[in-house]
Write an enzyme that holds these catalytic residues in place. Structure first.
Site, PDB file in Angstrom:
ATOM      1  N   ARG A 183       0.854  -1.204   0.000  1.00 18.43           N
ATOM      2  CA  ARG A 183       0.000   0.000   0.000  1.00 18.43           C
ATOM      3  C   ARG A 183       0.881   1.243   0.000  1.00 18.43           C
ATOM      4  O   ARG A 183       1.560   1.523   0.978  1.00 18.43           O
ATOM      5  CB  ARG A 183      -0.908   0.037   1.233  1.00 18.43           C
ATOM      6  CG  ARG A 183      -1.900  -1.103   1.335  1.00 18.43           C
ATOM      7  CD  ARG A 183      -2.838  -0.890   2.527  1.00 18.43           C
ATOM      8  NE  ARG A 183      -3.639  -2.058   2.824  1.00 18.43           N
ATOM      9  CZ  ARG A 183      -4.791  -2.359   2.222  1.00 18.43           C
ATOM     10  NH1 ARG A 183      -5.271  -1.565   1.291  1.00 18.43           N
ATOM     11  NH2 ARG A 183      -5.465  -3.442   2.556  1.00 18.43           N
ATOM     12  N   HIS A 204       2.126  -9.984   0.307  1.00 19.35           N
ATOM     13  CA  HIS A 204       1.861  -9.130   1.465  1.00 19.35           C
ATOM     14  C   HIS A 204       3.120  -8.921   2.305  1.00 19.35           C
ATOM     15  O   HIS A 204       3.108  -8.190   3.287  1.00 19.35           O
ATOM     16  CB  HIS A 204       0.745  -9.774   2.309  1.00 19.35           C
ATOM     17  CG  HIS A 204       0.198  -8.901   3.379  1.00 19.35           C
ATOM     18  ND1 HIS A 204       0.397  -9.142   4.724  1.00 19.35           N
ATOM     19  CD2 HIS A 204      -0.552  -7.772   3.316  1.00 19.35           C
ATOM     20  CE1 HIS A 204      -0.220  -8.218   5.439  1.00 19.35           C
ATOM     21  NE2 HIS A 204      -0.792  -7.368   4.616  1.00 19.35           N
ATOM     22  N   TYR A 242       0.131   3.973  12.445  1.00 14.62           N
ATOM     23  CA  TYR A 242       0.205   2.517  12.604  1.00 14.62           C
ATOM     24  C   TYR A 242       1.478   2.171  13.378  1.00 14.62           C
ATOM     25  O   TYR A 242       2.553   2.683  13.074  1.00 14.62           O
ATOM     26  CB  TYR A 242       0.292   1.810  11.242  1.00 14.62           C
ATOM     27  CG  TYR A 242      -0.969   1.744  10.434  1.00 14.62           C
ATOM     28  CD1 TYR A 242      -1.988   2.684  10.571  1.00 14.62           C
ATOM     29  CD2 TYR A 242      -1.150   0.741   9.485  1.00 14.62           C
ATOM     30  CE1 TYR A 242      -3.133   2.629   9.794  1.00 14.62           C
ATOM     31  CE2 TYR A 242      -2.293   0.671   8.704  1.00 14.62           C
ATOM     32  CZ  TYR A 242      -3.277   1.629   8.862  1.00 14.62           C
ATOM     33  OH  TYR A 242      -4.407   1.568   8.091  1.00 14.62           O
ATOM     34  N   ARG A 289      -5.437  -7.332  18.069  1.00 12.68           N
ATOM     35  CA  ARG A 289      -6.212  -6.098  17.890  1.00 12.68           C
ATOM     36  C   ARG A 289      -7.624  -6.356  17.372  1.00 12.68           C
ATOM     37  O   ARG A 289      -8.579  -5.781  17.840  1.00 12.68           O
ATOM     38  CB  ARG A 289      -5.495  -5.158  16.912  1.00 12.68           C
ATOM     39  CG  ARG A 289      -6.171  -3.800  16.803  1.00 12.68           C
ATOM     40  CD  ARG A 289      -5.691  -3.020  15.599  1.00 12.68           C
ATOM     41  NE  ARG A 289      -6.357  -3.424  14.373  1.00 12.68           N
ATOM     42  CZ  ARG A 289      -5.759  -3.605  13.197  1.00 12.68           C
ATOM     43  NH1 ARG A 289      -4.469  -3.455  13.102  1.00 12.68           N
ATOM     44  NH2 ARG A 289      -6.443  -3.966  12.130  1.00 12.68           N
TER      45      ARG A 289
END
Length: 688
Positions: free
Chosen positions: A377, A437, A470, A566
């Site tokens: 991303r 990823h 983040y 989380r």
């Protein structure tokens, strides 16, 4: 309202329902009066944005199972798909109702701070003049208004937009309906002129309501009303099989097609006239497999993420200054530093700029010959991408594995992929059947007559924007053993018909599960031999049943397991005979907890990994993921220290258990808020 049964059987929590309970934790932040007031509004926006994405993806997936005529119990862990849709809707209606009450409470608190959000019925003469001018100059030119009748086909409503459904009562009691799209190019919140120390804000929705007479002045109506409606569409991409199209073209076309995907959720103002509601539902083809949710006066609450600060820094979290890492300098060569030892950067506590510095230095250094990096991303304005383009312009051989299917970020990646392609960068669009990823980079630098490798491996995306909110670890290293494995992963991208072997990295889809099972078996064996068995995990989500079952096996053997999760947690801790040795907490606070860490006790000599992989089926079996061992003892201690701080949080930690009620962890220890304490930990390291 009866409480829905959230467990699929005695062993697991349903994934979709667990996710909704995570979003309930986000809503708790909006409700928490210790959170600064404007931040509470922004958490309300995050809650709403999360819910939008949930319906686009997860609800849409379950709906497809229903429409295919399948029960879906095997795919959904024991709940029938149609039943699950009903449970989801029930939970969401309850959460939406709670969010409306929270918003009312926040609105009351804002008034106490001299911030007034007014509607069209509260406008005075001075404000009226400002609003009329604002409407004609700013709003009206951007407006799309559709007059509806039996001959007009309702256009496909965008799932990123909110609409006002308009009903006009004409002479002879006939009805005329219309639709106003609230323009996205206009700020949702309009700041009105201050009066003394009082701030006034009106939502653009209410500007439109106030100016309905100007919009529909050619109609002779007796009464007019406007109520908000919103639609959410299936967000999955459908790829065309046209072989003449490039992969970039197929993804780009699929992103465009997403805008007209099947409807999966319809939200409406519960005060809307019944006739208006029936008219629009009929026109839009809303049916009983869609989630139909009565809401409040305003939708698209995700816009609250951008609520204006009004200069009121006292109503916001204090901004932290990202700290430097001792031994790394923005002025000196980062390669020289890394050649001596490994370094760890923990964003946002420490600055992400070191990653950009590394890539910029690589782009300019004549000794650097190749750069290989994975990208998942990118930020809208990406210094990472510009550094890679700069490197290619300088004659470096640059290879970028860029994932064009990073959900809802496809467009930014497509745009940068086109730029990179034009500059001669070697682009790899993932691996057939797998998303890439993993987060890693390796550089080859000519030193003497040899090539030496430098690189970094991370738990997070190489994204300057998200790095501010983040929490992620990035390991900088010149360890030739680790970087040889990293290079092997890039070889796999190029020749993925071969299965490569890795001596140090745990790599999905081929080896993560088997490698982690071996590490767990070692802890089980330690217990059986009278030693301590310990597993400590930090991740975003865990939903893979084989991974959960293995943790249950370890628990039954007596291994102590501590988990910080989380989001989704399908594992049920604390059940006698199954998971009594497992404890799970979830920390939701100012920053988004995003780092993945695996710690195995190893009889006192802990094995520590940072990873890109959550323990979900997609991460273990359907993606290229990398978990990296930490060999530097100081860094290993640092990761364990920060894990301990998070584990001891008794301010923002919630207990995850079979009830999934998100109870805060309360004990008699001194108050410890982990995200603030971790910042202090790094500050103290610098000072000492």
């Amino acid at each position: 309202m009866a409480k829905p049964d959230i467990s699929t059987n005695n062993s697991y929590i349903n994934r979709e329902i667990s996710w909704l309970q995570f979003n309930a934790r986000v809503l708790q932040e909006a409700e928490d009066e210790s959170v600064p007031l404007i931040e509470r509004l922004r958490f309300l926006g995050i809650f709403s944005n999360n819910l939008d994405e949930f319906f686009k993806v997860r609800y849409a997936t379950v709906k497809r199972i229903v429409e295919a005529g399948k029960g879906g119990k095997s795919e959904l862990g024991g709940i029938k798909a149609k039943e699950l849709l009903e449970i989801i809707t029930q939970i969401v209606i309850k959460q939406q109702s709670e969010s409306v009450e929270i918003l009312k409470n926040i609105d009351k608190k804002l008034k106490e701070e001299n911030i007034y959000i007014i509607d069209e019925t509260q406008i005075d003469d001075e404000q009226s003049e400002f609003i009329k001018q604002y409407f004609f100059k700013i709003v009206s030119p951007a407006l799309v208004t559709i007059i509806l009748n039996d001959l007009v086909v309702l256009p496909n409503l965008k799932d990123t937009a909110a609409y006002l459904a308009v009903r006009m009562l004409m002479s002879g009691d006939t009805k005329q309906f219309a639709l106003i799209e609230i323009p996205k190019s206009v700020d949702r919140f309009v700041e009105l002129p201050k009066k003394g120390d009082k701030n006034y804000i009106i939502m653009v929705d209410d500007v439109l309501r106030y100016c309905l007479g100007d919009i529909f002045n050619i109609f002779e109506y007796k009464a007019i009303s406007a109520h908000m409606i919103k639609i959410t569409r299936d967000g999955e991409l459908d790829f065309e099989s046209d072989l003449s199209k490039s992969f970039i073209e197929k993804i780009s076309d699929s992103v465009k097609h997403r805008k007209i995907g099947e409807a999966v959720r319809f939200v409406y103002d519960k005060t809307i006239h019944g006739e208006t509601l029936r008219y629009f539902m009929s026109k839009m083809g809303i049916d009983d497999t869609d989630s139909i949710i009565p809401g409040g006066r305003y939708h698209n609450k995700r816009d609250y993420m951008g609520f204006p600060s009004l200069g009121r820094t006292d109503l916001l979290y204090d901004k932290i200054e990202a700290l430097p890492v001792k031994g790394l300098s923005m002025q000196d060569s980062i390669f020289n530093a890394i050649s001596e030892k490994d370094y760890l950067v923990h964003a946002p506590y420490q600055t992400f700029s070191y990653i950009v510095k590394f890539l910029r230095e690589a782009a300019l250094d004549p000794k650097v010959k190749t750069i290989k990096i994975t990208i998942y991303r990118l930020a809208e304005i990406s210094h990472v991408a510009s550094s890679l383009i700069n490197a290619a312009v300088n004659g470096k051989t640059v290879t970028v594995s860029i994932e064009l299917r990073a959900r809802f970020d496809e467009q930014a990646n497509i745009d940068y992929a086109q730029q990179m392609k034009e500059e001669g960068i070697n682009l790899i669009f993932g691996v057939t059947g797998l998303k890439v990823h993993s987060k890693m980079c390796v550089v080859e630098r000519e030193e003497g007559k040899k090539l030496k490798r430098y690189g970094f491996i991370s738990t997070g995306n190489f994204n300057e924007s998200t790095a501010k909110i983040y929490t992620d670890y990035t390991l900088f290293t010149s360890n030739k053993r680790i970087l040889k494995d990293v290079n092997q992963v890039f070889n796999f991208f190029e020749t993925n018909y071969r299965v490569y072997r890795y001596k140090h990295l745990l790599v999905s889809p081929h080896f993560t599960k088997s490698s982690v099972f071996k590490l767990m078996d070692s802890e089980i064996r330690n217990v059986k031999e009278g030693r301590e068995g310990l597993i400590r995990l930090k991740m975003n989500s865990i939903s893979s049943y084989p991974m959960i079952d293995k943790l249950y096996e370890a628990s039954r053997a007596g291994v102590k397991i501590q988990m910080i999760v989380r989001g989704i947690c399908c594992l049920i801790p604390g059940i006698k005979g199954m998971s009594e040795n497992i404890e799970v907490i979830s920390v939701v606070d100012k920053f988004l907890e995003h780092s993945r860490v695996y710690v195995f006790g190893n009889n006192g000599d802990a094995k520590v990994y940072i990873s890109s992989a959550d323990w979900m089926t997609r991460n273990i079996e359907n993606r290229v993921e990398v978990s990296c061992p930490i060999y530097d003892e100081d860094i290993k201690k640092e990761i364990i220290d920060t894990f301990n701080i998070s584990w001891n949080d008794n301010v923002k930690a919630r207990i995850l258990n079979d009830s999934q009620e998100n109870q805060y962890l309360v004990n008699d220890k001194p108050k410890l808020r982990s995200q603030f304490a971790i910042y202090d930990y790094y500050l103290n390291k610098l000072e000492n």
